[in-house]
Write a protein that holds these residues in place. Structure first.
Motif, PDB file in Angstrom:
ATOM      1  N   ARG A 266      68.747  20.680 118.651  1.00 38.50           N
ATOM      2  CA  ARG A 266      69.385  20.564 119.931  1.00 38.50           C
ATOM      3  C   ARG A 266      70.648  21.528 119.980  1.00 38.50           C
ATOM      4  NH1 ARG A 266      68.880  19.425 124.915  1.00 38.50           N
ATOM      5  NH2 ARG A 266      69.812  17.697 125.762  1.00 38.50           N
ATOM      6  N   VAL A 268      73.261  22.829 122.879  1.00 34.30           N
ATOM      7  CA  VAL A 268      73.659  22.938 124.484  1.00 34.30           C
ATOM      8  C   VAL A 268      75.048  23.717 124.823  1.00 34.30           C
ATOM      9  CG1 VAL A 268      72.406  20.885 124.801  1.00 34.30           C
ATOM     10  CG2 VAL A 268      74.840  20.649 124.244  1.00 34.30           C
ATOM     11  N   SER A 270      78.035  23.306 127.534  1.00 35.98           N
ATOM     12  CA  SER A 270      78.402  22.059 128.469  1.00 35.98           C
ATOM     13  C   SER A 270      80.023  22.306 128.678  1.00 35.98           C
ATOM     14  CB  SER A 270      78.186  20.984 127.748  1.00 35.98           C
ATOM     15  OG  SER A 270      78.966  19.665 128.596  1.00 35.98           O
ATOM     16  N   ALA A 276      74.592  19.051 130.713  1.00 37.71           N
ATOM     17  CA  ALA A 276      74.685  20.062 129.627  1.00 37.71           C
ATOM     18  C   ALA A 276      73.517  20.882 129.839  1.00 37.71           C
ATOM     19  CB  ALA A 276      74.596  19.661 128.183  1.00 37.71           C
ATOM     20  N   ASN A 277      73.401  22.120 129.533  1.00 38.05           N
ATOM     21  CA  ASN A 277      72.018  22.906 129.761  1.00 38.05           C
ATOM     22  C   ASN A 277      71.593  23.245 128.204  1.00 38.05           C
ATOM     23  OD1 ASN A 277      71.737  23.109 132.461  1.00 38.05           O
ATOM     24  ND2 ASN A 277      73.586  24.345 132.618  1.00 38.05           N
ATOM     25  N   PHE A 278      70.390  23.305 127.981  1.00 39.53           N
ATOM     26  CA  PHE A 278      70.042  23.805 126.590  1.00 39.53           C
ATOM     27  C   PHE A 278      70.242  25.305 126.437  1.00 39.53           C
ATOM     28  CE2 PHE A 278      66.175  24.794 128.618  1.00 39.53           C
ATOM     29  CZ  PHE A 278      65.785  26.072 128.405  1.00 39.53           C
ATOM     30  N   SER A 279      70.707  25.551 125.269  1.00 42.64           N
ATOM     31  CA  SER A 279      70.950  26.846 124.935  1.00 42.64           C
ATOM     32  C   SER A 279      69.643  27.853 124.978  1.00 42.64           C
ATOM     33  CB  SER A 279      71.679  26.997 123.758  1.00 42.64           C
ATOM     34  OG  SER A 279      73.132  26.552 123.580  1.00 42.64           O
ATOM     35  N   ASN A 309      67.675  19.735 129.755  1.00 45.81           N
ATOM     36  CA  ASN A 309      68.928  19.727 130.126  1.00 45.81           C
ATOM     37  C   ASN A 309      69.412  18.350 130.225  1.00 45.81           C
ATOM     38  OD1 ASN A 309      68.977  22.672 130.399  1.00 45.81           O
ATOM     39  ND2 ASN A 309      68.168  22.382 132.591  1.00 45.81           N
ATOM     40  N   LYS A 310      70.858  17.938 130.335  1.00 50.64           N
ATOM     41  CA  LYS A 310      71.149  16.590 130.794  1.00 50.64           C
ATOM     42  C   LYS A 310      71.964  16.692 132.142  1.00 50.64           C
ATOM     43  CE  LYS A 310      74.807  13.299 129.714  1.00 50.64           C
ATOM     44  NZ  LYS A 310      76.207  12.932 128.993  1.00 50.64           N
ATOM     45  N   ILE A 315      72.636  14.291 125.495  1.00 51.79           N
ATOM     46  CA  ILE A 315      72.958  15.330 124.589  1.00 51.79           C
ATOM     47  C   ILE A 315      72.414  14.963 123.339  1.00 51.79           C
ATOM     48  CG2 ILE A 315      74.445  16.693 123.212  1.00 51.79           C
ATOM     49  CD1 ILE A 315      76.255  16.902 125.563  1.00 51.79           C
TER      50      ILE A 315
END
Ligand code: XMP
Length: 318
Positions: A266, A268, A270, A276-279, A309-310, A315
């Motif tokens: 995981r 992210v 943020s 949050a957005n995934f990297s 994403n969140k 997360i």
């Protein structure tokens, strides 16, 4: 008006002095930026009447206890280390529900704090609770996303009074306060790590064996991501770690059939952890991590990258 860390410090210290007065306080320190900043502020307000405790839950990352002890010593904070890992694992045995896990962890932390509080005749508990902790725990009439151990995990009959100087701040504001207090980058910029630690990164029942697997995978994920960001192959994520799904799948090792666990990477981007957005990593970075995990941890047979994403995910896994 933008957040002003200098003004926040100047206003907060007298408020803490007024709240705690001549009484003593115990601070639960995790080594993260929130609990450290809260403790430094309270230390400035009440001096020697503050006792700082780090609970070794057995759920920490590799060498975490030693690292935290050293880093905090450099910041002028002496901590008492309390080993409670047997008790944490015992209470978590057989528990799979995430909210139940969080509540047990919250209760266990408080039991340790209350024991020390009794010995040291302390009446206040200092916590590094920040805005998202109580908002996501159902504060202000909101839905409970997850019970943060330091908020909704607190037992109702807790005798200690709470002192939470960072309750109204977001993480990036806490980091601004940390820099203003002169804390080193290793503390002020440390990536977030949840209080319930690796317990929320082992999906389902927590056992010493599973925690050890996720602990080894975390070392690899952290090392490879840090190396890739130093080489400018990726932008350094806001938070990055390994988690474990308790699912076993079939694989091959050498010529033999294997039946092994699943690790999830995981990472992210943020600002405050609320969204949050995934990297977006290049495949070669992901491949390096996956190869190392399956080569170095024989209990792991598959590695996944979380591209959620969140919202809609959070997360952490639990
Ligand atoms: P989630 O998983 O809710 O996480 O999207 C948002 C941020 O909060 C951290 N986190 C916690 N921090 N106690 C903490 O001190 C907790 O119980 C807890 N749960 C999640 C998480 O690591 C992320 O940075």
């Amino acid at each position: 008006m933008p957040f002003n860390p200098k003004k926040f410090i100047e206003e907060t210290i007298p408020k803490i002095k007024e709240q705690i007065g001549k009484e003593k306080a115990i601070a639960g320190i995790s080594g993260g930026v929130d609990s450290t900043v809260a403790s430094v502020l309270v230390g400035k307000a009440i001096g020697k009447n503050l006792v700082c405790v780090f609970v070794d839950t057995g759920l920490m990352r590799e060498n975490e206890t030693e690292k935290v002890e050293k880093t905090l010593k450099r910041a002028g904070i002496n901590i008492k280390v309390e080993n409670a890992s047997d008790k944490f694992f015992k209470e978590l045995k057989g528990i799979t529900n995430p909210e139940e896990k969080r509540k047990i962890i919250g209760k266990e932390f408080i039991e340790v704090f209350q024991k020390i509080a009794k010995e040291e005749k302390v009446s206040f508990l200092v916590q590094g609770t920040i805005g998202p902790d109580w908002i996501e725990s159902g504060g202000g009439g909101r839905d409970t996303i997850k019970s943060h151990h330091n908020v909704a995990g607190l037992p109702l009959d807790m005798k200690l009074k709470l002192c939470e100087p960072l309750r109204d701040l977001y993480k990036h504001e806490v980091r601004m306060v940390a820099r203003e207090l002169g804390l080193k980058e290793e503390l002020s910029e440390r990536q977030p790590f949840p209080g319930p630690a690796l317990a929320v990164r082992v999906v389902g029942e927590v056992t010493p064996e599973k925690v050890e697997i996720v602990r080894k995978a975390s070392v690899i994920v952290e090392e490879e991501i840090e190396k890739a960001s130093e080489k400018k192959e990726i932008e350094k994520p806001w938070q990055y770690f390994a988690a474990m799904f308790p699912i076993k799948t079939v694989g091959v090792r050498g010529d033999e059939r294997a039946y092994q666990y699943t690790i999830v990477i995981r990472a992210v981007r943020s600002l405050d952890g609320m969204t949050a957005n995934f990297s977006h990593f290049p495949p070669k970075v992901l491949e390096r991590i996956s190869t190392r995990i399956t080569n170095e941890i024989k209990e792991v047979g598959r590695v996944f990258y979380d591209i959620t994403n969140k919202p809609p995910a959070t997360i952490e896994m639990e």
